[in-house]
Write a protein that holds these residues in place. Structure first.
Motif, short mmCIF file in Angstrom:
data_model
loop_
_atom_site.label_atom_id
_atom_site.label_comp_id
_atom_site.label_asym_id
_atom_site.label_seq_id
_atom_site.Cartn_x
_atom_site.Cartn_y
_atom_site.Cartn_z
N MET A 215 0.85 -1.19 0.00
CA MET A 215 0.00 0.00 0.00
C MET A 215 0.89 1.24 0.00
O MET A 215 1.70 1.42 0.88
N ARG A 221 3.99 13.15 9.91
CA ARG A 221 3.73 13.53 11.30
C ARG A 221 4.53 14.79 11.58
O ARG A 221 5.75 14.77 11.54
N TYR A 232 6.12 8.74 7.52
CA TYR A 232 5.97 7.29 7.70
C TYR A 232 5.47 6.70 6.37
O TYR A 232 4.37 7.02 5.93
N HIS A 234 3.97 3.78 4.14
CA HIS A 234 3.33 2.45 4.18
C HIS A 234 3.99 1.51 3.18
O HIS A 234 4.08 0.31 3.42
N CYS A 243 -0.71 -5.90 7.38
CA CYS A 243 -1.39 -4.79 8.08
C CYS A 243 -1.53 -5.12 9.57
O CYS A 243 -1.37 -4.25 10.43
N CYS A 246 0.84 -4.17 12.53
CA CYS A 246 0.79 -2.85 13.18
C CYS A 246 -0.61 -2.46 13.64
O CYS A 246 -0.78 -1.82 14.67
N HIS A 247 -1.63 -2.82 12.84
CA HIS A 247 -3.00 -2.38 13.13
C HIS A 247 -3.81 -3.52 13.70
O HIS A 247 -3.81 -4.59 13.13
N PRO A 253 -5.45 2.65 12.95
CA PRO A 253 -5.28 3.08 11.56
C PRO A 253 -6.05 4.36 11.24
O PRO A 253 -7.03 4.35 10.51
N GLN A 254 -5.59 5.46 11.78
CA GLN A 254 -6.21 6.75 11.51
C GLN A 254 -5.15 7.82 11.69
O GLN A 254 -4.50 7.87 12.74
N LYS A 255 -4.97 8.62 10.66
CA LYS A 255 -3.92 9.65 10.70
C LYS A 255 -4.09 10.55 11.92
O LYS A 255 -5.17 11.07 12.15
N GLY A 256 -3.01 10.69 12.70
CA GLY A 256 -3.02 11.58 13.85
C GLY A 256 -3.69 11.01 15.09
O GLY A 256 -3.70 11.65 16.14
N ALA A 257 -4.23 9.79 15.02
CA ALA A 257 -4.95 9.24 16.17
C ALA A 257 -4.00 8.67 17.22
O ALA A 257 -4.39 8.41 18.35
N ASN A 258 -2.73 8.49 16.84
CA ASN A 258 -1.79 7.86 17.77
C ASN A 258 -0.84 8.89 18.34
O ASN A 258 -0.35 9.76 17.63
#
Ligand code: HEC
Ligand code: HEC
Ligand code: HEC
Ligand code: HEC
Length: 306
Positions: A215, A221, A232, A234, A243, A246-247, A253-258
């Motif tokens: 992908m 970030r 980062y 993929h 996948c 990591c997920h 799996p959501q941009k900025g959620a971590n």
């Protein structure tokens, strides 16, 4: 009292004892060793070192409440909240601060001084020697000298030298010789090796025809302070990994959620689950911090370490 500071499991006993008797300093040492030592032993990213009276004096002057607040909420850009361990209680973070403040106010203990066991009523009689940098950083291979890299299997500390099979394994140096080089880790650029079809790892043990789902999605970030932003990719990861590697266990799996921080990475979490262990190590700042900022921040002097 038979508890002695010998490392390993005895800390648990000691911490329990200290807690029971209100010995916050001994408890603070356990928190420090686990969560704070990664930066505060070697002075990483400009962190004031444990036992460095000069570095701590001006900070201690600001008052211990201020220091508690920095430990609990973090101090941008490089001191992460609770040292990156979000599950740490406020009390534990404060205990670690008490321990650091006490260590800064004592004359440094002689290296060979025997760490005597603190009696429960008078915790921490001697300043315990801070862990050596080798121990702290062993996991991210930052400090391995050239003579200790890519040792043959019988000497690598992983394989059993008493097992005959160990001696018929191909030594890494021979196996790696035709592969593209890198400057860190085990000195192989694995991304290039795979891209150039110099290696052809099998995706599935049972199904020789199975292929990865690659992908191509970059996540940028933004990094506060003067370090370039992190890209980062993929693509390079999904060429090796599934996948589900990591997920969702490591990253939602959501941009900025971590919440990702260097502290967590250095402690072997987030990107550090792999980087420094099975992928290039944390010393390669530019490999991750690869996107230049559009502007130069006014304060560039704050970036002490690196
Ligand atoms: C990723 C590295 C890192 C980790 C891990 C870390 N620190 Fe820090 N710490 C720093 C840096 C860098 C500074 C200097 C911040 C500054 O003055 O800008 C600092 C400063 C501090 C200060 C002084 C703050 C002030 O207001 O002057 C305290 C107290 C502190 N850290 C406590 C802790 C405690 C407690 C832990 C563990 C729970 C910890 N730190 C873990 C990097 C770290
Ligand atoms: C090596 C770890 C890793 C692997 C393997 C991985 N991802 Fe991710 N993924 C991440 C990270 C890190 C983020 C960014 C999270 C953040 O910004 O907080 C992310 C974000 C995402 C997002 C959110 C994108 C957005 O814009 O919100 C999706 C969707 C996603 N990944 C899907 C996948 C799929 C599908 C695969 C397998 C083909 C995969 N990921 C494999 C680490 C990984
Ligand atoms: C494996 C990838 C990777 C490597 C290697 C790496 N970083 Fe980072 N770094 C990150 C990520 C991810 C973040 C979090 C960015 C964010 O806020 O989302 C980060 C954040 C930071 C921050 C912002 C404060 C913090 O702790 O979150 C600083 C400063 C930083 N890195 C410095 C460095 C330095 C110096 C090096 C080299 C010694 C380095 N990094 C190597 C991935 C990396
Ligand atoms: C599940 C394991 C794993 C996690 C988690 C992981 N990586 Fe990686 N990463 C790898 C592997 C394996 C490679 C390829 C081998 C190598 O380059 O050492 C790689 C390669 C890379 C590359 C090199 C790409 C190239 O073109 O050379 C970058 C950049 C990178 N990772 C950044 C990150 C960042 C940033 C994070 C955290 C947000 C992260 N990785 C999390 C395993 C991981």
């Amino acid at each position: 009292m038979s508890a002695r500071i010998q490392g390993g499991g005895s800390w648990l006993i000691l911490a329990a004892l200290a807690l029971a008797s209100g010995g916050a300093l001994a408890d603070g040492k356990a928190v420090f060793d686990k969560t704070c030592a990664a930066c505060h032993t070697a002075g990483l990213l400009g962190a004031p070192k444990l036992g460095d009276g000069e570095a701590w004096a001006p900070r201690i002057k600001t008052g211990v409440e201020k220091l508690y607040a920095s430990a609990i909420n973090g101090k941008p850009p490089n001191m992460p909240a609770k040292g990156g361990a979000s599950d740490l209680s406020d009390g534990d973070a404060k205990a670690a601060v008490d321990y650091m403040v006490a260590a800064a106010q004592k004359p440094p203990a002689k290296a060979e001084a025997k760490p005597s066991a603190p009696a429960p009523t008078a915790p921490v009689a001697a300043t315990p020697a801070p862990p050596t940098t080798a121990e702290v950083n062993a996991f991210n291979r930052l400090l391995k000298p050239p003579s200790k890299r890519n040792l043959p299997p019988p000497e690598d500390g992983i394989h059993d030298p008493a097992n005959d099979g160990t001696h018929i394994l191909q030594p890494p140096l021979t196996a790696f010789d035709p592969l593209p080089r890198s400057t860190a880790g085990n000195r192989v650029n694995w991304v290039q090796a795979l891209d150039g079809a110099r290696i052809g790892p099998r995706w599935d043990l049972k199904d020789p025809a199975a292929a990865p789902v690659v992908m191509d999605l970059n996540i940028v970030r933004e990094v506060k302070g003067s370090m370039p932003d992190v890209v980062y990719p993929h693509k390079q990861h999904t060429a090796w990994l599934d996948c589900s590697n990591c997920h969702p266990a490591i990253f939602v799996p959501q941009k900025g959620a971590n919440q990702i921080s260097m502290a967590a990475i250095l402690l072997g979490q987030k990107c550090g689950v792999c980087h420094g262990k099975v992928a290039f190590p944390v010393s390669e700042c530019r490999a991750c911090h690869s996107k230049k900022k559009d502007f130069l921040p006014a304060k560039t002097a704050q970036q002490g370490g690196g």
